[in-house]
Design a protein around this motif. Structure first.
Motif, short mmCIF file in Angstrom:
data_model
loop_
_atom_site.label_atom_id
_atom_site.label_comp_id
_atom_site.label_asym_id
_atom_site.label_seq_id
_atom_site.Cartn_x
_atom_site.Cartn_y
_atom_site.Cartn_z
N PRO A 155 25.73 -37.41 -51.54
CA PRO A 155 24.72 -37.82 -52.52
C PRO A 155 25.33 -37.84 -53.92
O PRO A 155 26.25 -37.08 -54.22
CB PRO A 155 23.66 -36.73 -52.41
CG PRO A 155 24.44 -35.52 -52.00
CD PRO A 155 25.61 -36.01 -51.19
N TYR A 198 22.15 -42.07 -56.23
CA TYR A 198 22.15 -42.71 -54.93
C TYR A 198 22.51 -41.74 -53.81
O TYR A 198 23.12 -40.71 -54.04
CB TYR A 198 23.16 -43.87 -54.90
CG TYR A 198 22.98 -44.82 -56.04
CD1 TYR A 198 21.91 -45.70 -56.06
CD2 TYR A 198 23.87 -44.84 -57.11
CE1 TYR A 198 21.72 -46.57 -57.12
CE2 TYR A 198 23.69 -45.71 -58.17
CZ TYR A 198 22.62 -46.56 -58.17
OH TYR A 198 22.43 -47.41 -59.21
N LYS A 199 22.15 -42.15 -52.58
CA LYS A 199 22.58 -41.46 -51.38
C LYS A 199 23.36 -42.48 -50.55
O LYS A 199 22.91 -43.61 -50.38
CB LYS A 199 21.40 -40.96 -50.57
CG LYS A 199 20.64 -39.84 -51.24
CD LYS A 199 19.48 -39.40 -50.39
CE LYS A 199 18.68 -38.32 -51.08
NZ LYS A 199 17.48 -37.97 -50.33
N SER A 225 18.27 -42.54 -54.74
CA SER A 225 17.91 -41.14 -54.48
C SER A 225 16.43 -40.86 -54.69
O SER A 225 15.88 -39.93 -54.11
CB SER A 225 18.72 -40.21 -55.39
OG SER A 225 20.04 -40.15 -54.97
#
Length: 139
Positions: A63, A67-68, A86
């Motif tokens: 992560p 964002y992931k 995210s």
């Protein structure tokens, strides 16, 4: 924000890239390219146990603040990478897994096309439509 990339083994060049929205695409390319190292680490860490599995969902690669990044590898070592915002908390791990499975099935359909040369960039209207519908469901 969502980005999907499919990489071909062993050179790791992109076969398909799709992002919504299209601005900051270079930043996403950098994020996805750095995730390939994490994918390789996870594959080598799993070792022989990975060979026995049919589905190689790698889960959350890493992560970031915004964002992931998720990963999936087929048994032929084709890598799928997905970047999700995210702030999207509605997306659960099993939904990500099913999206990768759907993406893999569509990729398999392309590979079965006698007019597709393996290793070429993917230019398929049906594949684009499937990816667009999945991206619209998430966004």
């Amino acid at each position: 924000v969502l980005l999907r990339v499919i990489y071909s083994p062993p050179q790791n060049y992109p076969l398909y890239i799709r992002s919504i929205p299209t601005e900051n695409e270079l930043k996403f390319h950098y994020t996805v390219h750095t995730s390939l190292d994490v994918v390789d680490e996870k594959i080598s860490a799993m070792g022989k146990a990975l060979v026995d599995q049919r589905e190689l969902y790698l889960g959350l690669l890493y992560p970031t603040e915004d964002y992931k990044v998720y990963g999936y590898v087929t048994n032929s070592k084709v890598k799928f990478v997905m970047v999700v915002d995210s702030s999207n908390t509605a997306l659960r791990d099993n939904e990500i897994r099913s999206m990768f499975r759907k993406l893999h099935n569509s990729y398999t359909d392309i590979m079965c096309n006698p007019f597709y040369n393996p290793g070429d960039r993917i230019h398929s209207r049906a594949f684009d439509n499937m990816v667009n519908s999945m991206m619209m469901q998430v966004c």
